[in-house]
Design a protein around this motif. Structure first.
Motif: not given
Ligand code: ZN
Length: 239
Positions: A114-116, A34-36, A7-11, A61-63, A146-150
């Motif tokens: 799910i994302h959030g 999500g958040d590729v 999750s939250d790969l963030h480029a 959300n960033h996608d 994902g989403h929280t990055h925790v």
């Molecule tokens: Zn994220």
């Protein structure tokens, strides 16, 4: 079936490469919460890897923001700057792929993505109280978010919510597992190592994993791209 859950790969290509190497031979399929893209300097490399390798995914959300589906007014300045930068440099086909990603929950081999939260893809689930509030909406026995990055896991039972460690899932009735693999590309739980989870649907295991990666290289790319230096700095501390 053995799943690599990310999750939250963030480029962040350096972090993603480290995860792929660390998990090699331990999974059959890949699922993503999500958040590729967003924040990091390699939106095309990471999106192309996702397109080629991930078998189930929901949008983050960033996608949405990078694909032009979100009003950037509500983003903080660094997130807004990185979304605009991503829109300006990313391949049109990759942006189109991101635009078409499904909103969760998404079913995958008996579990859900799910994302959030199950009710709001943009909601942050950080505390057991927040998880308790949405527990009735969890449809599957095991849900990844994902989403929280925790990196964390919750066991939801009618008597309350318990925070999990490494775990073999108990086949109890009326129990829901809500698992966050953590963020590959921008961890925020004070551990800068890339985070992911291995999930064996037959052995019923969840394994939380961390792997160090070339943070300096990812930071240099962010600075060279002219992205806010905060986005480079926070990778070193993982917060
Ligand atoms: Zn994220």
């Amino acid at each position: 079936m053995r799943y690599l859950i990310v999750s939250d790969l963030h480029a962040n290509w350096e972090a993603l490469q480290a995860v792929i190497e660390d998990a090699a031979g331990r999974y059959d399929k890949i699922a993503c919460c999500g958040d590729v893209v967003g924040y990091g300097a390699d939106p095309d490399l990471v999106t192309e890897w996702v397109r080629a390798n991930v078998s189930a995914i929901v949008r983050g959300n960033h996608d949405k923001a990078c694909a032009g589906l979100e009003d950037l007014e509500w983003f903080n300045p660094a997130a807004r700057a990185s979304a605009l930068w991503t829109q300006s440099v990313a391949d049109a086909g990759n942006l189109e792929y991101l635009r078409r990603l499904a909103r969760g929950p998404e079913n995958c081999n008996g579990f859900q993505l799910i994302h959030g939260s199950p009710v709001d893809e943009d909601e942050y689930l950080l505390t057991d109280r927040e998880v308790n509030d949405i527990a009735p909406y969890l449809d599957a026995e095991v849900t990844f978010f994902g989403h929280t990055h925790v990196q964390t896991g919750f066991l939801c039972h009618r008597n309350g919510v318990k925070v999990l460690g490494q775990e073999v899932l108990e086949p109890e009735n009326d129990v829901r597992y809500l698992i966050n693999p953590g963020s590959v590309g921008q961890p925020r739980d004070n551990d800068p190592r890339a985070a992911y989870v291995l999930h064996d649907t037959v052995g019923r295991t969840i394994e939380f994993r961390r792997v160090a990666y070339d943070v300096e290289k990812a930071q240099q790319k962010i600075l060279q791209a002219g992205l806010p230096d905060l986005l480079a700095r926070r990778l070193a501390t993982g917060n």
